[in-house]
Structure formats: C-alpha cells, structure tokens
Design a protein around this motif. Structure first.
Motif, PDB file in Angstrom:
ATOM      1  N   UNK A  11       0.813  -1.222   0.000  1.00 25.30           N
ATOM      2  CA  UNK A  11       0.000   0.000   0.000  1.00 25.30           C
ATOM      3  C   UNK A  11       0.840   1.263   0.000  1.00 25.30           C
ATOM      4  N   UNK A  12       2.146   1.121   0.273  1.00 28.60           N
ATOM      5  CA  UNK A  12       3.008   2.289   0.395  1.00 28.60           C
ATOM      6  C   UNK A  12       2.994   2.885   1.792  1.00 28.60           C
ATOM      7  N   UNK A  13       2.285   2.245   2.713  1.00 26.77           N
ATOM      8  CA  UNK A  13       2.189   2.728   4.095  1.00 26.77           C
ATOM      9  C   UNK A  13       2.887   1.753   5.039  1.00 26.77           C
ATOM     10  N   UNK A  14       3.251   2.249   6.201  1.00 30.31           N
ATOM     11  CA  UNK A  14       3.794   1.385   7.246  1.00 30.31           C
ATOM     12  C   UNK A  14       2.629   0.846   8.073  1.00 30.31           C
ATOM     13  N   UNK A  15       2.450  -0.464   8.028  1.00 25.60           N
ATOM     14  CA  UNK A  15       1.339  -1.090   8.721  1.00 25.60           C
ATOM     15  C   UNK A  15       1.841  -2.259   9.563  1.00 25.60           C
ATOM     16  N   UNK A  16       1.204  -2.455  10.702  1.00 21.50           N
ATOM     17  CA  UNK A  16       1.574  -3.578  11.563  1.00 21.50           C
ATOM     18  C   UNK A  16       1.127  -4.893  10.943  1.00 21.50           C
ATOM     19  N   UNK A  17       1.743  -5.967  11.397  1.00 22.84           N
ATOM     20  CA  UNK A  17       1.368  -7.303  10.927  1.00 22.84           C
ATOM     21  C   UNK A  17      -0.107  -7.575  11.226  1.00 22.84           C
ATOM     22  N   UNK A  18      -0.572  -7.180  12.386  1.00 21.02           N
ATOM     23  CA  UNK A  18      -1.952  -7.457  12.764  1.00 21.02           C
ATOM     24  C   UNK A  18      -2.935  -6.730  11.840  1.00 21.02           C
ATOM     25  N   UNK A  19      -2.627  -5.488  11.485  1.00 19.79           N
ATOM     26  CA  UNK A  19      -3.526  -4.738  10.607  1.00 19.79           C
ATOM     27  C   UNK A  19      -3.561  -5.335   9.210  1.00 19.79           C
ATOM     28  N   UNK A  20      -2.433  -5.879   8.787  1.00 17.08           N
ATOM     29  CA  UNK A  20      -2.405  -6.557   7.493  1.00 17.08           C
ATOM     30  C   UNK A  20      -3.215  -7.849   7.553  1.00 17.08           C
ATOM     31  N   UNK A  21      -3.140  -8.562   8.646  1.00 15.97           N
ATOM     32  CA  UNK A  21      -3.936  -9.780   8.794  1.00 15.97           C
ATOM     33  C   UNK A  21      -5.427  -9.457   8.798  1.00 15.97           C
ATOM     34  N   UNK A  22      -5.798  -8.340   9.429  1.00 14.45           N
ATOM     35  CA  UNK A  22      -7.201  -7.924   9.394  1.00 14.45           C
ATOM     36  C   UNK A  22      -7.637  -7.619   7.965  1.00 14.45           C
ATOM     37  N   UNK A  23      -6.735  -7.054   7.181  1.00 15.46           N
ATOM     38  CA  UNK A  23      -7.056  -6.777   5.774  1.00 15.46           C
ATOM     39  C   UNK A  23      -7.297  -8.081   5.013  1.00 15.46           C
ATOM     40  N   UNK A  24      -6.527  -9.131   5.318  1.00 14.09           N
ATOM     41  CA  UNK A  24      -6.775 -10.429   4.692  1.00 14.09           C
ATOM     42  C   UNK A  24      -8.179 -10.926   5.033  1.00 14.09           C
TER      43      UNK A  24
END
Length: 315
Positions: A95-108
């Motif tokens: 996404x071009x942003x700094x995101x935590x692993x947990x927030x990426x998992x929520x996106x999944x």
C-alpha cells in the motif's frame, strides 16, 4: 497532525462471527415467499414515478426485480474490482504505508469477507431468477469503474493512493439500504437475510477503514494532503452516483418508450435530489475527513464546497 492507528479489536472474534464463518448459505424458501417484493419500493426512485406507478403490476414487479439484480451484480463486481484491489495491497504490504502485521492480517480477513459477499450476491441472483422466472438483464460495471478511476486520470503517479481512498470512502458510507432492507418483512426473505449478513460484516469494515484513513493521512506529505483533499469530493460523488444506466435498460426492456424512459429518469434523478442523497449517505465519511483536518486545507475546503457539501460551506 500525525495519527497512530490503534490496534482494532473488531476482528478478534472474526473466526466465530464473520458471515463466511458463522452463517449458512441463504436459500429461497420453496413457498410463496418469492412473491414478496424484491426490494423496498421507497428505495427505487424511478419505480415511484407516476408514469411507472400507473403501469400494470407485472411491469412494476419486473422493474423492481431488475433493480435488485442491478444492486447484487454491482455489489459482486465492486467488491472484487474495487474493494479487493485496494485491500489486497494493504494485506500484501504493497500500500506504500507502514502497517503492523496485525492490521495486514485484518485486511486479509476483509478480503475473505468481500469475496464471500460477491459469491452470495451472485448466488442470490441465480436463485431468484430460477424461482421468480424473471431473468437478470446483462450488467455492465465498466462504465462505473471508468468514472470512478477517472478521478485519478490527471494524477497517474498517484493511482495507488486514489484506489486506497476509493475503498475508504465506500467502506465508511452509511446507506439506508443496509438498515432498511432487513427490517422490511414485505421483502423476499433471501434478500433480507443477505443484506443483514452484509451489514454485520460491513460494521467491522467501517471501523477498520475509518482508522485506516487516519493512519494514511498521518503518513502523507503536505503536497499529498493537498492532492487528497482536492480529490476526495470527486471520489465521494462518483461512488454514490445512482445507477441510471441500469434503470434505463430495465424500463426500456419493460416496454416503455424512449421518451417516457427519459422523462422518468430525468425527473426521478434530478440533480438536487441526487446531491441531497449523496450528502446524506456520506455524512459520516465527510465527518471523518473533517476530524482528520482535510477541510482545514484550503484546497480541500474549496473542493468540498464546490461539490455542494454543507460541512465545507459551514467553515
């Protein structure tokens, strides 16, 4: 102002509560339930036009069915072509942003939800075509997508950013449909059930993307903020444009003359009524932008005011 995105808790029980995990396949009962309304009449402006209201019941029912089919087809296409396009980038850390692993998992998890929403939307079309005997007209999503993506045509280097803004806007809108349809016992049960399921999942998505926008805004440069502030009104307006193309096709296929169809569409979707509907549906979305400071930027304030949003006019 810089925002730090909170670790959301709305997805903690996703494995137990998400529609794809917790609800059965919704089926059309093998009884007279299919004779109920396809959609609440008050949510179909052209059906309430005097020239349509005066027609025989079978014609009105056909137009009502096509409106539902259009919404289901649009939902399936939009979830895959717009929401998944951006959300998959968030999940894949592209996404071009700094995101935590947990927030990426929520996106999944949101990606799974949206694929399921697309699946049961198309499943509902198939079931209702079979049970009602009314076939869905062909649906073209590309004209809508072209207008929505066209907001970024003058800024080709920022297409990824615009796609993230598209999903933020659409996932934070509050429409009468998700609230009204499940409560209307006069509507086909299958339709009420899938809209209710959709609304529950979208509650989680709304919370996620409201926080996501704060995080996105906090990572933008000054020049990027000015660009985003200018583009957001156009994204909101294009996201909420009524489906007049599909309405025209349904009315023509029902047998109304071209002149009658033009009159019905022009009078049912006049500019003032459409803008009022857009402002109402996007009130919480625009309030989110205001909270983040988008309307504090002169470019943003001017852009929202020109688009007719009262929040900007009040500044």
């Amino acid at each position: 102002m810089t925002y730090t995105m909170a670790e959301l808790k709305v997805f903690e029980n996703w494995y137990d509560k998400a529609g794809v995990r917790a609800t059965p396949r919704r089926l059309t009962p093998q009884d007279r339930d299919v004779l109920k309304h396809f959609f609440p009449k008050h949510l179909i402006p052209h059906l309430n036009h005097p020239l349509v209201a005066a027609q025989e019941a079978p014609l009105r029912r056909y137009v009502e069915a096509q409106h539902l089919y259009q919404w289901l087809n649009f939902t399936a296409e939009f979830e895959v072509s717009v929401v998944l396009r951006a959300t998959q980038r968030i999940a894949d850390n592209k996404s071009g942003l700094e995101l935590s692993r947990r927030l990426r998992m929520d996106a999944f998890k949101i990606c799974v939800d949206e694929n399921y929403h697309a699946l049961y939307s198309m499943d509902a079309v198939d079931q209702l075509e079979h049970r009602s005997g009314i076939k869905s007209l062909d649906y073209e999503f590309q004209p809508f997508l072209a207008r929505l993506d066209g907001v970024a045509d003058a800024h080709p280097d920022h297409r990824r950013l615009v796609q993230l803004l598209q999903v933020v806007v659409f996932e934070t809108l509050i429409t009468a449909l998700l609230n009204d349809v499940p409560k209307d016992t006069g509507v086909i049960t299958l339709v009420r059930d899938i809209v209710k399921d959709h609304a529950i999942d979208e509650g989680r998505h709304h919370a996620y993307f409201a926080e996501f926008f704060k995080h996105l805004w906090g990572q933008l440069s000054t020049s990027e903020r000015r660009l985003v502030a200018r583009l957001l009104p156009g994204i909101v307006v294009e996201s909420l444009q009524p489906a007049t193309r599909s309405a025209r096709a349904a009315l023509r296929h029902a047998g109304l003359s071209d002149d009658t169809v033009t009159t019905v569409i022009n009078e049912s979707y006049d500019r003032v009524s459409v803008l009022n509907g857009i402002v109402h549906a996007s009130a919480r979305t625009v309030a989110l932008f205001e909270e983040c400071g988008v309307l504090d930027i002169p470019d943003g304030l001017d852009a929202f005011a020109r688009a007719g949003f009262p929040q900007a006019s009040a500044h």
